[in-house]
Scaffold this active site. Structure first.
Site, PDB file in Angstrom:
ATOM      1  N   CYS A   1      29.385  25.276  71.262  1.00 48.01           N
ATOM      2  CA  CYS A   1      29.847  24.701  72.413  1.00 48.01           C
ATOM      3  C   CYS A   1      31.165  24.119  72.251  1.00 48.01           C
ATOM      4  O   CYS A   1      31.685  23.536  73.204  1.00 48.01           O
ATOM      5  CB  CYS A   1      28.797  23.777  72.851  1.00 48.01           C
ATOM      6  SG  CYS A   1      27.273  24.440  73.286  1.00 48.01           S
TER       7      CYS A   1
ATOM      8  N   HIS B   1      32.602  15.248  75.841  1.00 44.97           N
ATOM      9  CA  HIS B   1      31.929  16.252  75.860  1.00 44.97           C
ATOM     10  C   HIS B   1      30.611  16.121  76.725  1.00 44.97           C
ATOM     11  O   HIS B   1      30.274  16.837  77.805  1.00 44.97           O
ATOM     12  CB  HIS B   1      31.383  16.370  74.401  1.00 44.97           C
ATOM     13  CG  HIS B   1      30.728  17.722  74.077  1.00 44.97           C
ATOM     14  ND1 HIS B   1      30.863  19.045  74.540  1.00 44.97           N
ATOM     15  CD2 HIS B   1      29.391  17.711  73.487  1.00 44.97           C
ATOM     16  CE1 HIS B   1      30.041  19.698  74.307  1.00 44.97           C
ATOM     17  NE2 HIS B   1      29.306  19.157  73.624  1.00 44.97           N
TER      18      HIS B   1
ATOM     19  N   HIS C   1      26.887  22.671  81.700  1.00 46.12           N
ATOM     20  CA  HIS C   1      27.451  22.897  80.410  1.00 46.12           C
ATOM     21  C   HIS C   1      27.610  24.361  80.129  1.00 46.12           C
ATOM     22  O   HIS C   1      27.065  25.062  79.922  1.00 46.12           O
ATOM     23  CB  HIS C   1      26.686  22.351  79.343  1.00 46.12           C
ATOM     24  CG  HIS C   1      27.063  22.129  77.833  1.00 46.12           C
ATOM     25  ND1 HIS C   1      28.618  22.836  77.648  1.00 46.12           N
ATOM     26  CD2 HIS C   1      26.657  22.037  76.636  1.00 46.12           C
ATOM     27  CE1 HIS C   1      28.870  22.803  76.458  1.00 46.12           C
ATOM     28  NE2 HIS C   1      27.653  22.332  75.847  1.00 46.12           N
TER      29      HIS C   1
END
Lengths: 353, 400
Positions: B161, B294, B329
């Site tokens: 990620c 994040h 996400h």
């Protein structure tokens, strides 16, 4: 941009883990569809509690890395940079399989967790408690070359760094089957390294984990890395020749200064012809070596080629097993690696004494 | 090595818009892209919402002017759309410069591979091999490169990620080291059963809208899309005769070295990534106007990231928000998408709200921005992207 190879380790189908430069594939290598690595006894290298949970490609990558570091007593590298085109395909397949057979219910997470392409780089960091820069490049035949350029740039940005750099890819029954259906691979069965030059379509599949420690320190160096260059989808052979000639001249050399050219002959008649053309034009007077009969074709095989080049320079030998067209014995001072995948991703790596 | 790297163009595709303009509109209207899954064929669709882009692959191909019968992954299609927009937005004439692409993805063309695997699993002679050709991570990068005519340098990064924050970092270094003059840098990922099930097995998917940095956060919403920036050297920027959108002022990557998937309690990896980026930028912590965190909405990430932020900024943590309640996400695309959003924050002097927040995390003493803030001076933005394998990356983007 120049760097030194201070340590190296290759796990390959040619029994290279110990560091010996004998280049022997196992007797059974050419009785199966693809070349598999001759793997070390992991229990002697990796904590046995950790081994159980690791996929095969992770074990290979971690073991080659740890050996590389141990050989020069380096505890904590300043960067961990890996190239792996297909990553942890065994775990990827496992998780895909579980999704299908269990219809997306009650799946165990382990193979998903281990399927990410940076698992190997991450596992090494975890085992070493290494907080340094940590990258995974995943671009087909450029994967290791991207990683190598990153390392070379880093050594100009951070001259004191010692970098763990590697290329690793695995082959599985499933990936072999799919690649064979895509007419990329042919079976190695009934071939032998001697008849690797058989001109039929498809390459011989393989795998490997090759790691290096590179730095600006020439201390106990195997060889120096002079540079790396990639080029993509050249329009024709002239463009390919221009890229190669420019790369050589950028390093103040001419083709005749290259003591050995290691080419990525893969056994696939469709693309090996290009190597022949370069061998007959630019490199008409050079020693031509080959290596994929020892490693098989895989996207990070140029890391293995770099291992052989460094060994040739350190040990000052032209191994018989790698001679493709041997012209003349001489000191091994400059070795050029030229590899390409389906005339799409091409790469050049220059090593010197 | 003191060469500056500028951002000259932006491109973005996500559940809140297929262009930069649509994205801005959604952000300003606080319109989230999270909702029921309708396109991805998954048994989880009734239970789990996501930031799905409501265009079929056929529609995407039509928008790109491609043959609709051509086998091409959704990951590639998003990448082509965002990268094309970024390049057009930049005004860069590719023929004048050495141009490269650094893209990123977590699972590449898995969206078509899993269709292949459905058939292949039952019978190894079955399955459409055309679909599986795009499985590997480099496929989307080469598709984008071929589509736009980029060939001087190609690289693909996959660090879960944090992937596309790392591609912007590597792209910037390619320019600083004089390898190329222009880099299209970012990432792309599409929703897949593989990743949706993967996160589901880890029990970190929220069945409602995710609530990053909230005391009662229970997990993340997945999303899909692509974000690209056009990075250029000082020389190219000068020849474009326009103002840069931002400067890439600092970056840092560090490994948490704590656990394969979980973040450490002291946020060491995040702390190191942020401090490295700050040191490189020459800025003081007090110079950061906004942090695009994040902020996935998982219990573990937000606490660890928050601890790391407090270690650096103490009691002066800047305005911060997670934009993942808008986009979901987007995994390997997240760093690219959030870099685009960070540049837009600078360009339009806005700070985005962290949707669905109501109660601060008790272990921390910080709260995100909850309402859209406009006419606020945003000069330096810090953007975090963290991934499995302990991979932590920070970008600092600044007004010019």
């Amino acid at each position: 941009m120049k760097a030194y190879i201070n340590s190296l380790c290759a796990i390959s189908p040619a029994d290279t883990f110990s560091g010996e430069f004998q280049l022997q594939v196992s007797e059974t290598a050419y009785t199966s569809d693809f070349l598999k690595c001759i793997e070390p006894d992991y229990k002697e290298i990796i904590n046995p509690n950790l081994i159980r949970r690791m996929g095969r490609v992770i074990k290979m990558g971690v073991a080659a890395s740890l050996k590389c570091l141990k050989d020069i007593q380096l505890e904590n590298p300043d960067a961990i940079i890996t190239g792996t085109s297909l990553g942890c395909i065994e775990d990827t397949e496992k998780f895909l399989h579980q999704i299908v057979i269990n219809n997306e219910q009650f799946l165990p997470p382990t193979s998903f967790i281990q399927s990410t392409h940076n698992t190997i780089a991450g596992q090494i960091a975890l085992m070493l408690k290494c907080n340094s820069y940590n990258y995974a490049y995943v671009h087909r035949n450029f994967s290791f070359e991207n990683a190598l350029l990153d390392a070379l740039m880093m050594l100009t940005e951070q001259p004191a760094h010692k970098i763990l750099l590697g290329g690793v890819d695995e082959i599985t029954e499933v990936s072999y089957t799919i690649m064979q259906r895509l007419q990329i691979y042919k079976s190695a069965k009934d071939l032998s390294p001697d008849v690797f030059r058989t001109k039929t379509e498809g390459s011989i599949a393989g795998e490997g984990a090759t790691f290096f420690v590179v730095s600006n320190s020439p201390e106990k160096a195997f060889a120096a890395i002079e540079g790396v260059k990639i080029f993509y989808k050249p329009l024709d052979e002239t463009e390919t020749q221009n890229h190669i000639n420019n790369f050589i001249s950028e390093h103040g050399l001419s083709a005749n200064d290259i003591d050995a050219v290691i080419m990525g002959y893969s056994g696939d008649s469709r693309y090996d012809a290009l190597y022949d053309k370069m061998a007959d034009s630019i490199f008409a007077h050079n020693n031509i070596m080959y290596y994929k009969h020892l490693s098989g074709e895989y996207f990070t095989s140029s890391a293995f080629a770099m291992w052989t080049a460094a060994q040739m320079i350190k040990k000052q030998v032209f191994p018989d097993a790698m001679k493709y067209r041997f012209v003349s014995p001489k000191a091994v001072e400059k070795v050029l690696i030229y590899n390409q995948y389906k005339n799409s991703e091409h790469s050049l790596i220059l090593l010197s004494e | 090595m003191n060469e500056k790297v500028y951002i000259a163009g932006l491109g973005i595709v996500s559940a809140i818009g297929l262009t930069v303009d649509e994205t801005l509109e959604s952000l300003k209207a606080t319109r989230s892209g999270i909702g029921p899954i309708t396109l991805l064929e998954t048994t989880l669709k009734a239970a789990i919402p996501a930031g799905e882009i409501k265009k079929t692959n056929t529609e995407l191909k039509q928008m790109l002017g491609l043959d609709v019968n051509q086998s091409i992954t959704r990951t590639s299609l998003f990448g082509m759309m965002a990268a094309r927009e970024a390049l057009q937005n930049s005004g860069v004439d590719l023929s004048k410069y050495r141009c490269g692409i650094v893209s990123a993805t977590s699972v590449g063309g898995m969206d078509l591979s899993e269709h292949f695997y459905d058939d292949f699993n039952a019978d190894q002679t079955k399955g459409d091999t055309e679909g599986v050709k795009g499985h590997d991570c480099a496929d989307s990068t080469e598709r984008i490169a071929n589509f736009l005519g980029i060939k001087d340098y190609l690289a693909t990064i996959s660090t879960a990620c944090s992937s596309s924050a790392n591609s912007i970092m590597f792209g910037s270094r390619l320019i600083k080291n004089n390898i190329v003059d222009v880099v299209l840098a970012g990432g792309t990922d599409s929703l897949t059963r593989f990743t949706l099930n993967g996160f589901n097995t880890l029990m970190i998917l929220d069945k409602e809208h995710c609530k990053p940095f909230d005391a009662k956060r229970v997990g993340l919403n997945m999303g899909e899309g692509s974000g690209f920036v056009v990075l250029v050297s000082e020389k190219v920027m000068g020849e474009l005769h326009k103002k840069p959108l931002a400067e890439v002022k600092g970056y840092g990557n560090a490994n948490d070295a704590y656990h394969q998937t979980a973040s450490s309690p002291d946020g060491q990896g995040a702390f190191l990534a942020m401090t490295t980026a700050l040191a490189m930028s020459g800025l003081k912590p007090g110079d950061i106007d906004y942090i695009n965190v994040h902020g996935t909405g998982t219990s573990n990430n937000d606490l660890s990231e928050g601890v790391a932020m407090q270690r650096i900024f103490a009691d002066k943590v800047p305005l911060f928000s997670s934009t993942k309640p808008f986009t979901g996400h987007t995994l390997g695309a997240a760093g690219g998408i959030e870099a685009v959003l960070s540049v837009l924050a600078i360009r339009y002097n806005i700070v985005y709200p962290n949707l669905n927040f109501s109660e601060p995390i008790p272990e921390l003493n910080i709260s995100p921005v909850t309402k859209l803030m406009e006419n606020i001076n945003v000069r330096n933005v810090l953007s975090n992207s963290f991934g499995f394998g302990g991979n932590n990356s920070t970008l600092i983007l600044s007004a010019c």
